[in-house]
Design an enzyme around this catalytic site. Structure first.
Site, short mmCIF file in Angstrom:
data_model
loop_
_atom_site.label_atom_id
_atom_site.label_comp_id
_atom_site.label_asym_id
_atom_site.label_seq_id
_atom_site.Cartn_x
_atom_site.Cartn_y
_atom_site.Cartn_z
N HIS A 254 -8.27 4.57 2.91
CA HIS A 254 -9.49 3.94 2.39
C HIS A 254 -10.16 3.19 3.53
O HIS A 254 -9.65 3.19 4.66
CB HIS A 254 -9.15 3.01 1.21
CG HIS A 254 -8.03 2.07 1.51
ND1 HIS A 254 -8.17 1.02 2.38
CD2 HIS A 254 -6.75 2.01 1.07
CE1 HIS A 254 -7.02 0.36 2.46
NE2 HIS A 254 -6.14 0.95 1.68
N GLN B 195 4.22 -8.47 6.38
CA GLN B 195 4.58 -7.28 7.16
C GLN B 195 4.11 -7.43 8.60
O GLN B 195 4.84 -7.14 9.55
CB GLN B 195 3.96 -6.03 6.52
CG GLN B 195 4.03 -4.80 7.40
CD GLN B 195 3.60 -3.53 6.68
OE1 GLN B 195 4.34 -2.96 5.91
NE2 GLN B 195 2.38 -3.08 6.94
N LYS C 226 -3.78 -7.78 4.98
CA LYS C 226 -3.46 -7.79 3.54
C LYS C 226 -1.96 -7.90 3.37
O LYS C 226 -1.48 -8.63 2.51
CB LYS C 226 -3.99 -6.54 2.84
CG LYS C 226 -3.76 -6.63 1.33
CD LYS C 226 -4.33 -5.46 0.60
CE LYS C 226 -3.49 -4.24 0.72
NZ LYS C 226 -2.14 -4.37 0.09
N MET D 19 0.69 5.18 5.23
CA MET D 19 1.41 6.06 4.30
C MET D 19 0.40 6.96 3.58
O MET D 19 0.68 7.48 2.50
CB MET D 19 2.22 5.22 3.32
CG MET D 19 3.30 4.41 4.04
SD MET D 19 4.70 3.96 3.03
CE MET D 19 3.93 2.93 1.83
N SER E 120 -4.16 1.37 -1.17
CA SER E 120 -3.99 2.73 -1.68
C SER E 120 -3.62 2.69 -3.16
O SER E 120 -3.92 3.61 -3.91
CB SER E 120 -2.90 3.46 -0.89
OG SER E 120 -3.22 3.41 0.48
N GLN F 30 11.47 2.28 2.49
CA GLN F 30 10.86 0.97 2.20
C GLN F 30 10.54 0.78 0.73
O GLN F 30 9.99 -0.23 0.34
CB GLN F 30 9.64 0.73 3.07
CG GLN F 30 8.41 1.56 2.75
CD GLN F 30 7.31 1.34 3.77
OE1 GLN F 30 7.37 1.85 4.89
NE2 GLN F 30 6.30 0.57 3.40
N ALA G 280 -3.27 8.20 1.70
CA ALA G 280 -4.18 7.71 0.66
C ALA G 280 -5.13 6.69 1.29
O ALA G 280 -5.23 5.54 0.87
CB ALA G 280 -3.40 7.11 -0.51
N HIS H 191 -8.10 1.09 5.96
CA HIS H 191 -7.44 1.79 7.07
C HIS H 191 -8.46 2.08 8.17
O HIS H 191 -8.16 1.93 9.35
CB HIS H 191 -6.85 3.12 6.61
CG HIS H 191 -5.71 2.99 5.65
ND1 HIS H 191 -5.81 3.30 4.32
CD2 HIS H 191 -4.43 2.57 5.85
CE1 HIS H 191 -4.64 3.10 3.74
NE2 HIS H 191 -3.79 2.65 4.62
O1 PAF Z 1 1.63 -0.75 5.49
C1 PAF Z 1 2.04 0.43 5.35
O2 PAF Z 1 1.29 1.32 4.93
C2 PAF Z 1 3.49 0.76 5.67
O3 PAF Z 1 4.32 -0.30 5.35
C3 PAF Z 1 3.69 1.20 7.12
C4 PAF Z 1 3.38 0.09 8.10
C5 PAF Z 1 2.82 2.41 7.42
C6 PAF Z 1 5.16 1.61 7.34
O4 PAF Z 1 5.53 2.67 6.52
#
Ligand code: PAF
Length: 280
Positions: A34, A154, A150, A30, A187, A61, A32, A37
């Site tokens: 760091h 998910q 983290k 999404m 982020s 979400q 931002a 990522h």
């Molecule tokens: O972890 C995230 O940044 C979000 O939940 C994702 C997987 C990009 C879905 O929008």
């Protein structure tokens, strides 16, 4: 690096990659961005011919409109970071590229793991995540996809999603990337002051203490100690649990053949931070 700003551009790019029979490694974000990522893209680079990123702040979400509004957005810096990391393409869709009709989430059942922890605290959140990730998977058609540990719940949800939707995609978890003081990179950390960032290391220190005394000390006692630590701090503990890594259900009876993980959510000022640690 290719910057693909709509579904048609993406589709043309993917068609060309598939014609060359190249493997695609994908990590959605999404923005931002760091170092956490970037560790996803490092792993993707080592295992694939082509590395694709996406930046999309997914409205379905967020269950708190303020959280959506305050979510950090810094596209230019993100693009620079991805270029430096050697990412081949970034997809930056518009809302209608992902949600052509209504910006709504589908209703999924993941065998109960969606109802634990974040599922309780953020109703509908995982339906929103699964909706956007399955659409991105359909459009990008990766061979491998990378998600940070983290957001461990998910990651578990995405593994189930791939089974349910029968996507031919391997899901790879990537270890948590921590700052020197142990704070898990996120982020949301951009919204913390320097003082708060340094204080937030209490989360990591607490998880380390839990790991030291698990499973010798009873669950009730561990929970009590964690609550005390935060009651004496300036930070608000939302939840702390030790759960089975597979079912994500809270531990009731210790079984040495199962794997367990500690999960924690803490508010540092207005910012909600989540973290976890394997207790193996
Ligand atoms: O972890 C995230 O940044 C979000 O939940 C994702 C997987 C990009 C879905 O929008």
């Amino acid at each position: 690096m290719e910057i693909l700003r709509n579904r048609q551009n993406l589709s043309d790019y993917i068609t060309q990659i598939k014609k060359q029979a190249k493997n695609i490694g994908f990590a959605p974000t999404m923005g931002a961005l760091h170092e956490g990522h970037l560790s996803l893209y490092k792993m993707a680079r080592a295992e694939n011919d082509i590395v694709v990123s996406s930046i999309f702040v997914n409205p379905t979400q967020f269950n708190n409109p303020d959280d959506l509004k305050n979510y950090p957005r810094r596209e230019e810096e993100d693009i620079e970071m991805l270029k430096k990391e050697g990412v081949d393409a970034v997809y930056i869709p518009q809302v209608e590229d992902i949600y052509p009709q209504n910006t709504t989430r589908k209703n999924y059942h993941f065998g109960g793991i969606e109802d634990e922890m974040e599922g309780k605290s953020r109703p509908g959140h995982f339906d929103g995540v699964a909706t956007v990730v399955s659409e991105l998977f359909r459009q990008i058609q990766p061979n491998n996809a990378y998600f940070g540990e983290k957001d461990f719940q998910q990651l578990a949800i995405i593994k189930k999603l791939v089974e349910i939707e029968k996507f031919p995609i391997r899901i790879q978890g990537v270890p948590i990337y921590r700052a020197k003081n142990g704070l898990a990179l996120s982020s949301r950390n951009m919204r913390l002051s320097e003082e708060e960032k340094s204080g937030a290391s209490l989360i990591y220190q607490t998880l380390l203490k839990v790991k030291e005394c698990f499973p010798q000390i009873s669950m009730d006692e561990i929970k009590k100690r964690v609550k005390e630590i935060f009651a004496e701090s300036n930070y608000r503990l939302e939840y702390f649990i030790i759960a089975d890594e597979e079912s994500l259900r809270e531990l009731t009876h210790y079984d040495k053949n199962r794997k367990y993980r500690a999960f924690i959510v803490v508010f540092i000022g207005e910012v909600r931070l989540i973290d976890n640690m394997s207790l193996d």
